[in-house]
Enzyme design. Structure first.
Site, PDB file in Angstrom:
ATOM      1  N   HIS A 176      36.858  35.136  23.496  1.00 32.82           N
ATOM      2  CA  HIS A 176      38.069  34.457  23.560  1.00 32.82           C
ATOM      3  C   HIS A 176      38.508  33.592  24.827  1.00 32.82           C
ATOM      4  CE1 HIS A 176      39.541  37.244  20.133  1.00 32.82           C
ATOM      5  NE2 HIS A 176      38.435  36.185  19.622  1.00 32.82           N
ATOM      6  N   GLN A 192      36.428  40.487  23.957  1.00 32.40           N
ATOM      7  CA  GLN A 192      37.492  39.416  23.572  1.00 32.40           C
ATOM      8  C   GLN A 192      38.428  39.559  24.546  1.00 32.40           C
ATOM      9  OE1 GLN A 192      38.680  40.772  19.119  1.00 32.40           O
ATOM     10  NE2 GLN A 192      37.552  42.615  20.134  1.00 32.40           N
TER      11      GLN A 192
HETATM   12  N1  APR Z   1      41.031  53.849  25.000  1.00 34.30           N
HETATM   13  C1  APR Z   1      40.227  53.308  23.677  1.00 34.30           C
HETATM   14  N2  APR Z   1      41.038  52.564  22.672  1.00 34.30           N
HETATM   15  C2  APR Z   1      42.372  51.973  23.108  1.00 34.30           C
HETATM   16  C3  APR Z   1      43.022  52.725  24.649  1.00 34.30           C
HETATM   17  C4  APR Z   1      42.242  53.513  25.365  1.00 34.30           C
HETATM   18  N3  APR Z   1      42.637  53.947  26.556  1.00 34.30           N
HETATM   19  N4  APR Z   1      44.087  52.186  24.450  1.00 34.30           N
HETATM   20  C5  APR Z   1      44.464  51.470  23.219  1.00 34.30           C
HETATM   21  N5  APR Z   1      43.305  51.696  22.542  1.00 34.30           N
HETATM   22  C6  APR Z   1      43.057  50.891  21.320  1.00 34.30           C
HETATM   23  C7  APR Z   1      44.247  50.903  20.439  1.00 34.30           C
HETATM   24  O1  APR Z   1      44.263  52.037  19.673  1.00 34.30           O
HETATM   25  C8  APR Z   1      43.834  49.532  19.654  1.00 34.30           C
HETATM   26  O2  APR Z   1      43.163  49.954  18.481  1.00 34.30           O
HETATM   27  O3  APR Z   1      42.591  49.594  21.603  1.00 34.30           O
HETATM   28  C9  APR Z   1      42.875  48.858  20.329  1.00 34.30           C
HETATM   29  C10 APR Z   1      43.860  47.511  21.070  1.00 34.30           C
HETATM   30  O4  APR Z   1      43.927  46.522  19.945  1.00 34.30           O
HETATM   31  P1  APR Z   1      44.633  45.258  20.013  1.00 34.30           P
HETATM   32  O5  APR Z   1      45.649  45.285  20.935  1.00 34.30           O
HETATM   33  O6  APR Z   1      44.700  44.675  18.728  1.00 34.30           O
HETATM   34  O7  APR Z   1      43.514  44.271  20.945  1.00 34.30           O
HETATM   35  P2  APR Z   1      42.222  43.403  20.426  1.00 34.30           P
HETATM   36  O8  APR Z   1      41.550  44.151  19.354  1.00 34.30           O
HETATM   37  O9  APR Z   1      41.343  43.316  22.024  1.00 34.30           O
HETATM   38  O10 APR Z   1      42.811  42.222  20.010  1.00 34.30           O
HETATM   39  C11 APR Z   1      42.023  41.316  19.743  1.00 34.30           C
HETATM   40  O11 APR Z   1      43.944  39.688  19.551  1.00 34.30           O
HETATM   41  O12 APR Z   1      45.589  38.497  20.146  1.00 34.30           O
HETATM   42  C12 APR Z   1      44.447  38.634  20.311  1.00 34.30           C
HETATM   43  O13 APR Z   1      43.033  37.178  21.524  1.00 34.30           O
HETATM   44  C13 APR Z   1      43.830  38.429  21.586  1.00 34.30           C
HETATM   45  O14 APR Z   1      41.327  39.242  22.186  1.00 34.30           O
HETATM   46  C14 APR Z   1      42.745  39.570  21.536  1.00 34.30           C
HETATM   47  C15 APR Z   1      42.683  39.993  19.975  1.00 34.30           C
END
Ligand code: APR
Length: 244
Positions: free
Chosen positions: A114, A96
């Site tokens: 994305h 993503q």
């Molecule tokens: N290692 C593993 N996991 C981690 C780490 C790390 N160092 N740091 C953070 N996380 C986890 C968090 O706990 C969280 O559950 O990564 C996740 C990130 O979640 P989001 O911020 O929601 O990101 P994502 O799931 O990629 O979002 C999906 O939302 O706005 C949109 O288009 C955007 O592609 C993105 C989509």
């Protein structure tokens, strides 16, 4: 009769969490991007129509921050590249993320659902081109010459993700599904674990995340911790022993 044996495929869904330790903020953590910026102001087609300069400036800045010299693939990206190189079957990363860190680490089969940084699209003629130029509301499409119709080739809220057919195909033939660093809040990616299990009830599904996510119960195995510490040993385990 002898038949060539092709091991089951592996699909790795990645989200912002895998790039966090490379210096890129996630979206929904307490220091995440969407705690500072309103989605409705920068990541919808309505926002772009309403205030092109605001949206384009935001993505011009995003591109520059992703290209900073200190943003490099980390041990988790590298472990996934090694998995693809060493595993006998097909390994596909469905990400993503718009950053290029999987490719920089050496992964070859990467689907950016994305969109990806460094591509622009004309809303008038649909042409997608590679470009690292800043976009402005006056930018001209090199293909159809329309003015002000260029946007980053990034999927905004309410838009159809990219590579959907290819993703459905790899999900349907996978025996191992991993979700790494994604909160499971955004569909369709959040639904892939169920899609895999419905199609292949024997598939193994693993969540590797900092903490349990919203759809944690749908996974058979859970590994919590920073991706740079959890993904490399997990990959070594799969390469040595498989996942049965
Ligand atoms: N290692 C593993 N996991 C981690 C780490 C790390 N160092 N740091 C953070 N996380 C986890 C968090 O706990 C969280 O559950 O990564 C996740 C990130 O979640 P989001 O911020 O929601 O990101 P994502 O799931 O990629 O979002 C999906 O939302 O706005 C949109 O288009 C955007 O592609 C993105 C989509």
């Amino acid at each position: 009769m002898h038949q060539d044996f092709m091991p089951p495929g592996i699909v790795v869904l990645t989200g912002a969490g895998i790039s966090k330790e490379s210096g890129i903020d996630t979206f929904r953590d307490k220091d995440g991007l969407w705690t500072r910026v309103n989605v409705e102001d920068v990541a919808t087609i309505e926002a772009w129509r309403r205030d092109k300069k605001r949206v384009l400036d935001f993505y011009n800045d995003t591109r520059k921050s992703l290209r900073a010299a200190h943003i490099l693939p980390n041990a988790a990206h590298k472990a996934l590249a090694k998995l693809e190189q060493k595993y006998d079957g097909e390994v596909t990363v469905v990400t993503q993320n718009i950053d290029p860190l999987h490719e920089m680490a050496g992964s070859k089969r990467v689907l950016h659902m994305h969109g990806r940084d460094g591509e622009i699209r004309c809303m008038n003629c649909g042409t997608v081109t590679a470009s690292d130029e800043d976009l402005t509301p006056q930018s001209i499409c090199s293909h159809c010459k329309a003015v002000g119709d260029l946007r980053p080739n990034i999927v905004w809220f309410g838009e159809m993700p990219q590579h959907m057919d290819e993703i459905d195909e790899v999900l349907d033939r996978c025996g191992l599904f991993l979700a790494i660093g994604t909160s499971g809040e955004v569909y369709p990616a959040a639904g892939y674990v169920l899609q895999v299990r419905r199609h292949n009830p024997r598939a193994h599904t693993v969540e590797l995340n900092l903490e349990p996510t919203g759809n944690t119960n749908l996974f058979r195995e859970h590994i919590y911790g920073p991706a740079t510490l959890t993904v490399p040993p997990f990959v070594d385990r799969v390469l040595a022993y498989g996942w049965k």
